[in-house]
Design a protein around this motif. Structure first.
Motif, PDB file in Angstrom:
ATOM      1  N   ARG A 241       0.686  15.821   1.201  1.00  0.00           N
ATOM      2  CA  ARG A 241       0.875  15.050   0.389  1.00  0.00           C
ATOM      3  C   ARG A 241       0.500  13.429   0.926  1.00  0.00           C
ATOM      4  NH1 ARG A 241       4.175  18.990  -1.219  1.00  0.00           N
ATOM      5  NH2 ARG A 241       5.897  17.561  -0.139  1.00  0.00           N
ATOM      6  N   PHE A 242      -0.241  12.492  -0.039  1.00  0.00           N
ATOM      7  CA  PHE A 242      -0.417  11.486   0.784  1.00  0.00           C
ATOM      8  C   PHE A 242      -0.221  10.226  -0.796  1.00  0.00           C
ATOM      9  CE2 PHE A 242      -3.829  13.399   2.643  1.00  0.00           C
ATOM     10  CZ  PHE A 242      -3.425  12.000   4.599  1.00  0.00           C
ATOM     11  N   THR A 243       0.874   9.711  -0.544  1.00  0.00           N
ATOM     12  CA  THR A 243       1.814   8.206  -0.938  1.00  0.00           C
ATOM     13  C   THR A 243       0.688   7.500  -0.624  1.00  0.00           C
ATOM     14  OG1 THR A 243       3.511   9.654  -1.136  1.00  0.00           O
ATOM     15  CG2 THR A 243       3.687   7.600  -2.252  1.00  0.00           C
ATOM     16  N   TRP A 244      -0.137   6.618  -1.215  1.00  0.00           N
ATOM     17  CA  TRP A 244      -0.658   5.119  -1.083  1.00  0.00           C
ATOM     18  C   TRP A 244       0.282   4.067  -1.366  1.00  0.00           C
ATOM     19  CZ3 TRP A 244      -2.602   1.144  -4.319  1.00  0.00           C
ATOM     20  CH2 TRP A 244      -3.274  -0.319  -3.884  1.00  0.00           C
ATOM     21  N   VAL A 245       0.844   3.083  -0.445  1.00  0.00           N
ATOM     22  CA  VAL A 245       1.383   1.425  -0.761  1.00  0.00           C
ATOM     23  C   VAL A 245       0.199   0.617  -0.337  1.00  0.00           C
ATOM     24  CG1 VAL A 245       3.699   2.434  -1.230  1.00  0.00           C
ATOM     25  CG2 VAL A 245       2.888   1.933   1.387  1.00  0.00           C
ATOM     26  N   SER A 246       0.483  -0.719  -0.295  1.00  0.00           N
ATOM     27  CA  SER A 246      -0.754  -1.723  -0.462  1.00  0.00           C
ATOM     28  C   SER A 246      -0.128  -2.739   0.859  1.00  0.00           C
ATOM     29  CB  SER A 246      -0.636  -2.426  -1.974  1.00  0.00           C
ATOM     30  OG  SER A 246       0.165  -3.378  -2.891  1.00  0.00           O
ATOM     31  N   THR A 247       1.686  -3.091   0.912  1.00  0.00           N
ATOM     32  CA  THR A 247       2.110  -4.289   1.482  1.00  0.00           C
ATOM     33  C   THR A 247       3.439  -3.477   1.934  1.00  0.00           C
ATOM     34  OG1 THR A 247       3.776  -4.479  -0.450  1.00  0.00           O
ATOM     35  CG2 THR A 247       1.625  -6.042  -0.887  1.00  0.00           C
ATOM     36  N   ALA A 248       4.174  -4.542   2.553  1.00  0.00           N
ATOM     37  CA  ALA A 248       5.071  -4.259   3.932  1.00  0.00           C
ATOM     38  C   ALA A 248       5.693  -3.742   3.177  1.00  0.00           C
ATOM     39  CB  ALA A 248       5.518  -4.981   4.797  1.00  0.00           C
ATOM     40  N   GLU A 249       6.719  -4.375   1.709  1.00  0.00           N
ATOM     41  CA  GLU A 249       7.597  -4.626   1.096  1.00  0.00           C
ATOM     42  C   GLU A 249       7.442  -3.305   0.111  1.00  0.00           C
ATOM     43  OE1 GLU A 249       9.350  -7.056  -3.343  1.00  0.00           O
ATOM     44  OE2 GLU A 249       7.771  -7.518  -1.763  1.00  0.00           O
TER      45      GLU A 249
ATOM     46  N   THR B   1      -4.852  -1.927   1.984  1.00  0.00           N
ATOM     47  CA  THR B   1      -4.765  -2.691   0.638  1.00  0.00           C
ATOM     48  C   THR B   1      -5.701  -2.108  -0.093  1.00  0.00           C
ATOM     49  OG1 THR B   1      -6.904  -3.055   1.864  1.00  0.00           O
ATOM     50  CG2 THR B   1      -5.275  -5.295   2.619  1.00  0.00           C
ATOM     51  N   PRO B   2      -5.406  -2.579  -1.365  1.00  0.00           N
ATOM     52  CA  PRO B   2      -6.342  -2.125  -2.298  1.00  0.00           C
ATOM     53  C   PRO B   2      -7.916  -2.124  -2.050  1.00  0.00           C
ATOM     54  CG  PRO B   2      -4.558  -3.757  -3.192  1.00  0.00           C
ATOM     55  CD  PRO B   2      -4.828  -3.913  -1.660  1.00  0.00           C
ATOM     56  N   TYR B   3      -8.464  -3.055  -1.416  1.00  0.00           N
ATOM     57  CA  TYR B   3     -10.025  -2.798  -0.866  1.00  0.00           C
ATOM     58  C   TYR B   3     -10.163  -1.469   0.028  1.00  0.00           C
ATOM     59  CZ  TYR B   3     -14.261  -3.897   1.183  1.00  0.00           C
ATOM     60  OH  TYR B   3     -16.218  -3.419   1.071  1.00  0.00           O
TER      61      TYR B   3
ATOM     62  N   PHE C  67       9.048  10.811   4.598  1.00  0.00           N
ATOM     63  CA  PHE C  67       7.684  11.093   4.923  1.00  0.00           C
ATOM     64  C   PHE C  67       7.720  10.733   6.652  1.00  0.00           C
ATOM     65  CE2 PHE C  67       7.495   8.125   2.175  1.00  0.00           C
ATOM     66  CZ  PHE C  67       6.734   8.449   0.853  1.00  0.00           C
ATOM     67  N   ASP C  68       6.655  11.711   6.991  1.00  0.00           N
ATOM     68  CA  ASP C  68       7.193  12.621   7.763  1.00  0.00           C
ATOM     69  C   ASP C  68       6.058  11.732   8.787  1.00  0.00           C
ATOM     70  OD1 ASP C  68       8.527  15.196   7.514  1.00  0.00           O
ATOM     71  OD2 ASP C  68       6.399  15.486   6.163  1.00  0.00           O
ATOM     72  N   LEU C  69       4.964  11.259   8.064  1.00  0.00           N
ATOM     73  CA  LEU C  69       3.976  10.411   8.980  1.00  0.00           C
ATOM     74  C   LEU C  69       3.536   8.804   8.112  1.00  0.00           C
ATOM     75  CD1 LEU C  69       1.871  10.540  11.589  1.00  0.00           C
ATOM     76  CD2 LEU C  69       0.446  11.372   9.789  1.00  0.00           C
ATOM     77  N   VAL C  70       3.435   7.549   9.035  1.00  0.00           N
ATOM     78  CA  VAL C  70       2.580   6.919   8.344  1.00  0.00           C
ATOM     79  C   VAL C  70       1.562   6.506   9.015  1.00  0.00           C
ATOM     80  CG1 VAL C  70       3.327   4.243   8.126  1.00  0.00           C
ATOM     81  CG2 VAL C  70       5.155   5.756   7.932  1.00  0.00           C
ATOM     82  N   ILE C  71       0.637   5.967   8.774  1.00  0.00           N
ATOM     83  CA  ILE C  71      -0.507   5.585   8.377  1.00  0.00           C
ATOM     84  C   ILE C  71      -0.609   4.608   7.983  1.00  0.00           C
ATOM     85  CG2 ILE C  71      -2.972   5.992   8.376  1.00  0.00           C
ATOM     86  CD1 ILE C  71      -2.960   9.094   8.098  1.00  0.00           C
ATOM     87  N   THR C  72      -1.256   3.006   9.018  1.00  0.00           N
ATOM     88  CA  THR C  72      -1.664   2.032   8.334  1.00  0.00           C
ATOM     89  C   THR C  72      -2.796   1.716   8.287  1.00  0.00           C
ATOM     90  OG1 THR C  72      -0.328  -0.155   8.637  1.00  0.00           O
ATOM     91  CG2 THR C  72      -0.412   1.075  10.379  1.00  0.00           C
ATOM     92  N   MET C  73      -3.671   0.808   8.167  1.00  0.00           N
ATOM     93  CA  MET C  73      -4.666  -0.355   8.327  1.00  0.00           C
ATOM     94  C   MET C  73      -4.057  -1.121   8.822  1.00  0.00           C
ATOM     95  SD  MET C  73      -6.497   1.560   7.033  1.00  0.00           S
ATOM     96  CE  MET C  73      -8.399   1.492   7.003  1.00  0.00           C
ATOM     97  N   LEU C  74      -5.590  -1.899  10.078  1.00  0.00           N
ATOM     98  CA  LEU C  74      -5.250  -2.777  10.486  1.00  0.00           C
ATOM     99  C   LEU C  74      -4.534  -4.491   9.783  1.00  0.00           C
ATOM    100  CD1 LEU C  74      -5.097  -4.297  13.813  1.00  0.00           C
ATOM    101  CD2 LEU C  74      -7.201  -4.640  12.994  1.00  0.00           C
ATOM    102  N   HIS C  75      -5.723  -4.135   8.861  1.00  0.00           N
ATOM    103  CA  HIS C  75      -5.391  -5.373   8.442  1.00  0.00           C
ATOM    104  C   HIS C  75      -4.606  -4.918   6.888  1.00  0.00           C
ATOM    105  CE1 HIS C  75      -7.102  -8.118  10.859  1.00  0.00           C
ATOM    106  NE2 HIS C  75      -8.248  -7.193  10.624  1.00  0.00           N
ATOM    107  N   LEU C  76      -3.102  -5.964   6.812  1.00  0.00           N
ATOM    108  CA  LEU C  76      -2.050  -6.219   5.313  1.00  0.00           C
ATOM    109  C   LEU C  76      -2.129  -7.267   4.522  1.00  0.00           C
ATOM    110  CD1 LEU C  76       0.450  -3.506   6.806  1.00  0.00           C
ATOM    111  CD2 LEU C  76      -1.662  -2.712   5.624  1.00  0.00           C
ATOM    112  N   ALA C  77      -2.013  -6.922   3.342  1.00  0.00           N
ATOM    113  CA  ALA C  77      -1.399  -8.447   2.935  1.00  0.00           C
ATOM    114  C   ALA C  77      -0.793  -9.043   3.584  1.00  0.00           C
ATOM    115  CB  ALA C  77      -1.425  -7.824   1.148  1.00  0.00           C
TER     116      ALA C  77
END
Length: 273
Positions: free
Chosen positions: A44-52, A13-15, A63-73
């Protein structure tokens, strides 16, 4: 180290993104960490905020790796991981959580189960060391089979099921490993040889339960440099209070020459060691 993590997709999320940036100025700190450890090619990091946005980014770029936070929008992290695995089964997906979200992770009795679609779970504490460690851990997994077989690279087996302790100890292990490798570099080596020596450092493989640890040990036994094990972790699907003691005792009977370290937050386990 033929395969490197060069591009990381960060889903949050943006937060959460703002919190991470405020905590440590993420990209700047990652670059500084790599320079400070004399490591090449910071990711290099690319940031996105939603599954879409995640799937759009994965369609546009590799991408070589995906890092996801627990709660997404718009989607749960576990569901996101499963959907990513359907498209790219070999793409590592790491769950990064705040300790406040997983309060029970601080309980050493916790048997934490990693959600489906997630390869590893780490806890974010505001320190970029954990990001360096999870990137290096992913690279070690990618390269260990080829590098041991064709270059004889050594392996350190680390057995721990708690995201809290993995997130605490793994950065320390990698930092120490890099420092030790740098300490043995000869002064006369040119930069190319230095890079090669750094890439030929031992790899750290993390196992979360008895069966995974046993499988990794059997597969890489000729290259095992040492084993670091927790005392309590899952065995046959249940939390076993003496799994680490049983596993290390088994190794000791077969291979007396492999250094073994038993780690625990409980002083009573000293007698078992």
């Amino acid at each position: 180290m033929a395969r490197k993590v060069r591009d990381v997709l960060l889903v949050s999320t943006p937060y959460d993104a703002w919190i991470m940036e405020e905590d440590c100025r993420l990209s700047e700190r990652i670059v500084n960490e790599y320079r400070g450890l004399n490591l090449s090619n910071p990711p290099r990091f690319t940031w996105v905020s939603t599954a879409e946005e995640t799937f759009a980014a994965l369609n546009e770029k590799k991408f070589d790796l995906v890092i996801t936070m627990l709660h997404l929008a718009d989607m749960d992290a576990s569901v996101l991981g499963q959907e990513i695995k359907k498209k790219e089964p070999d793409l590592p997906v790491i769950l990064l959580s705040h300790t406040s979200i997983l309060p029970d992770a601080q309980d050493c009795n916790l048997n934490f189960t990693t959600p489906d679609g997630i390869d590893r779970t780490f806890l974010w504490s505001g320190d970029t060391d954990i990001l360096v460690a999870l990137v290096k851990s992913a690279e070690d997994r990618m390269n260990v089979e080829y590098d041991t077989q064709y270059a004889g690279i050594r392996v350190i087996l680390f057995i721990e099921d708690s995201p809290l302790y993995i997130s605490t100890l793994l950065p320390v292990l990698y930092r120490e490993l890099v420092s030790q490798t740098q300490a043995v570099l000869e002064e006369g080596l040119n930069q190319e040889h230095r890079l090669l020596t750094m890439r030929a450092r031992p790899k750290i493989l993390v196992a979360r339960d008895y069966e995974e640890a046993d499988q990794l040990f059997k597969k890489y036994e000729p290259y095992i440099l040492g084993v670091i094990s927790d005392v309590r972790f899952p065995r046959n699907g249940k939390l076993d209070n003496d799994a680490g003691v049983t596993f290390l005792s088994k190794i000791k009977k077969e291979r007396f020459d492999i250094p073994l370290l038993l780690t625990s937050s409980e002083p009573s386990n000293a007698d078992k060691a």
